[in-house]
Design a protein around this motif. Sequence first.
Motif, PDB file in Angstrom:
ATOM      1  N   PRO A   1      -0.059  -4.541  -7.291  1.00 48.35           N
ATOM      2  CA  PRO A   1      -0.870  -5.153  -6.388  1.00 48.35           C
ATOM      3  C   PRO A   1      -0.874  -4.370  -4.714  1.00 48.35           C
ATOM      4  O   PRO A   1       0.262  -4.292  -4.730  1.00 48.35           O
ATOM      5  CB  PRO A   1      -1.732  -6.777  -6.344  1.00 48.35           C
ATOM      6  CG  PRO A   1      -0.763  -6.682  -7.516  1.00 48.35           C
ATOM      7  CD  PRO A   1       0.210  -6.145  -7.778  1.00 48.35           C
ATOM      8  N   LYS A   2      -1.563  -4.308  -4.152  1.00 53.16           N
ATOM      9  CA  LYS A   2      -2.392  -3.736  -2.498  1.00 53.16           C
ATOM     10  C   LYS A   2      -0.980  -4.485  -1.694  1.00 53.16           C
ATOM     11  O   LYS A   2      -0.490  -4.560  -1.409  1.00 53.16           O
ATOM     12  CB  LYS A   2      -3.441  -3.800  -2.001  1.00 53.16           C
ATOM     13  CG  LYS A   2      -4.501  -2.364  -2.966  1.00 53.16           C
ATOM     14  CD  LYS A   2      -5.586  -2.540  -2.162  1.00 53.16           C
ATOM     15  CE  LYS A   2      -6.226  -1.274  -3.263  1.00 53.16           C
ATOM     16  NZ  LYS A   2      -7.569  -1.451  -2.326  1.00 53.16           N
ATOM     17  N   GLU A   3      -1.130  -6.148  -2.166  1.00 52.27           N
ATOM     18  CA  GLU A   3      -0.985  -6.705  -1.259  1.00 52.27           C
ATOM     19  C   GLU A   3       0.730  -7.005  -1.702  1.00 52.27           C
ATOM     20  O   GLU A   3       1.277  -7.279  -0.315  1.00 52.27           O
ATOM     21  CB  GLU A   3      -1.360  -8.553  -1.772  1.00 52.27           C
ATOM     22  CG  GLU A   3      -0.924  -9.490  -0.689  1.00 52.27           C
ATOM     23  CD  GLU A   3      -0.839  -9.200   0.576  1.00 52.27           C
ATOM     24  OE1 GLU A   3      -0.482 -10.489   1.091  1.00 52.27           O
ATOM     25  OE2 GLU A   3      -1.621  -9.450   0.909  1.00 52.27           O
ATOM     26  N   GLU A   4       1.447  -6.696  -2.873  1.00 58.03           N
ATOM     27  CA  GLU A   4       2.598  -6.428  -2.501  1.00 58.03           C
ATOM     28  C   GLU A   4       3.183  -5.185  -2.202  1.00 58.03           C
ATOM     29  O   GLU A   4       4.357  -5.468  -2.084  1.00 58.03           O
ATOM     30  CB  GLU A   4       2.867  -6.337  -4.233  1.00 58.03           C
ATOM     31  CG  GLU A   4       2.826  -7.959  -5.138  1.00 58.03           C
ATOM     32  CD  GLU A   4       3.811  -8.945  -4.179  1.00 58.03           C
ATOM     33  OE1 GLU A   4       4.946  -9.241  -3.858  1.00 58.03           O
ATOM     34  OE2 GLU A   4       3.040 -10.334  -4.358  1.00 58.03           O
ATOM     35  N   LYS A   5       2.473  -4.452  -2.115  1.00 58.83           N
ATOM     36  CA  LYS A   5       2.859  -3.366  -1.396  1.00 58.83           C
ATOM     37  C   LYS A   5       2.780  -3.466  -0.213  1.00 58.83           C
ATOM     38  O   LYS A   5       4.285  -2.495   0.675  1.00 58.83           O
ATOM     39  CB  LYS A   5       1.497  -2.197  -1.796  1.00 58.83           C
ATOM     40  CG  LYS A   5       1.912  -1.147  -3.489  1.00 58.83           C
ATOM     41  CD  LYS A   5       1.182  -0.479  -3.631  1.00 58.83           C
ATOM     42  CE  LYS A   5       0.979   0.377  -4.933  1.00 58.83           C
ATOM     43  NZ  LYS A   5       0.506   1.817  -5.371  1.00 58.83           N
ATOM     44  N   ARG A   6       1.975  -3.929   0.244  1.00 56.45           N
ATOM     45  CA  ARG A   6       2.151  -4.285   1.899  1.00 56.45           C
ATOM     46  C   ARG A   6       3.231  -4.904   2.390  1.00 56.45           C
ATOM     47  O   ARG A   6       4.169  -4.268   2.832  1.00 56.45           O
ATOM     48  CB  ARG A   6       0.675  -5.199   2.546  1.00 56.45           C
ATOM     49  CG  ARG A   6       0.558  -5.108   3.836  1.00 56.45           C
ATOM     50  CD  ARG A   6      -0.360  -6.253   3.945  1.00 56.45           C
ATOM     51  NE  ARG A   6      -0.501  -7.740   3.836  1.00 56.45           N
ATOM     52  CZ  ARG A   6       0.809  -8.669   4.281  1.00 56.45           C
ATOM     53  NH1 ARG A   6       1.579  -8.331   5.052  1.00 56.45           N
ATOM     54  NH2 ARG A   6       0.921  -9.473   3.190  1.00 56.45           N
ATOM     55  N   LYS A   7       3.941  -6.345   1.320  1.00 60.20           N
ATOM     56  CA  LYS A   7       4.984  -6.609   1.463  1.00 60.20           C
ATOM     57  C   LYS A   7       6.097  -5.669   1.476  1.00 60.20           C
ATOM     58  O   LYS A   7       6.799  -5.470   2.214  1.00 60.20           O
ATOM     59  CB  LYS A   7       4.747  -8.094   0.325  1.00 60.20           C
ATOM     60  CG  LYS A   7       3.482  -8.685   0.350  1.00 60.20           C
ATOM     61  CD  LYS A   7       3.864  -9.812   0.491  1.00 60.20           C
ATOM     62  CE  LYS A   7       2.744 -11.172   0.630  1.00 60.20           C
ATOM     63  NZ  LYS A   7       2.846 -12.547  -0.825  1.00 60.20           N
TER      64      LYS A   7
END
Length: 293
Positions: free
Chosen positions: A276-282
């Motif tokens: 997910p986008k949030e995990e990619k950001r992390k």
Amino acid sequence: MMSNMISKFRITDGKGFSLKDFDAGYADGFEKSDAKAVLDDLIEQTFDLQTELYAANKYALLIIFQAMDAAGKDSAIAHTLSGINPQGCQVFSFKQPSTEDYDHDFLWRHYKALPERGRIGIHNRSHYENVLISKVHPELLLNERLPGIDTVKDADHHFWAKRYESIRSFENHLTTNGTVIIKFFLNVSKEEQKERFLERIDDPKKNWKFSSADIEERQRWDDYMHAYEKAIKETATKNCPWYVVPADKKWFTRIAISTIILETLKDLKLKYPTLPKEEKRKLEESKKRLERE
């Protein structure tokens, strides 16, 4: 060539099936001298797909091996799965049922041994023993203490039809829920079995593989061939095919098995999970922190 080889061995409908149509010595034009290089390449490709199978965590792969004695099941498993990550693979060898096994239905111990999603499970012998050895030796059925089966004669045509139906339903349930099933019958000739038995007797290092009971079972060869033929006829389906693999040349048997496993995994069109986008950001933040160290 590989796809043609697979279709030659695959049985998806038992109608018209006969073991006599399959050559135990067939090698599909391969030479023994090329076998190691071919097998190494197949194993390397399978390893990559096994990683994707594990990461996707959507399917499980159940590989069933059935064969007459000395057909090479153990060596086939050892060679074709030598490059598999052991963390994602499990092997079960089914011996004579225990008292606890007999206190349950005939599929119970096999259900307990199924692989989880993302993993490969190998069953060296399987639930098919219950329509193979029990068909040749129906007295074994009495150990199951089944209602209505008080004598060998009680196991009539209708009994066996129900047992085949149970197996089809069991396998259909598994495939519906994400377990892909490959069923191998290693088709060794009676002549080749004789040579391998003699080798086990003559070689002290292989004596432990031989039992006098093997000779007794060999006398029932025709009965076993009939039982195998009937089992394949009754349980070969599009979703759960049988593969009748030539087993007189062990080096080719391994190529065929590895090819079928590899192509089955390819057909699943496996992909690594997309975060997910949030995990990619992390992930990006973690990367920057590591680079700043």
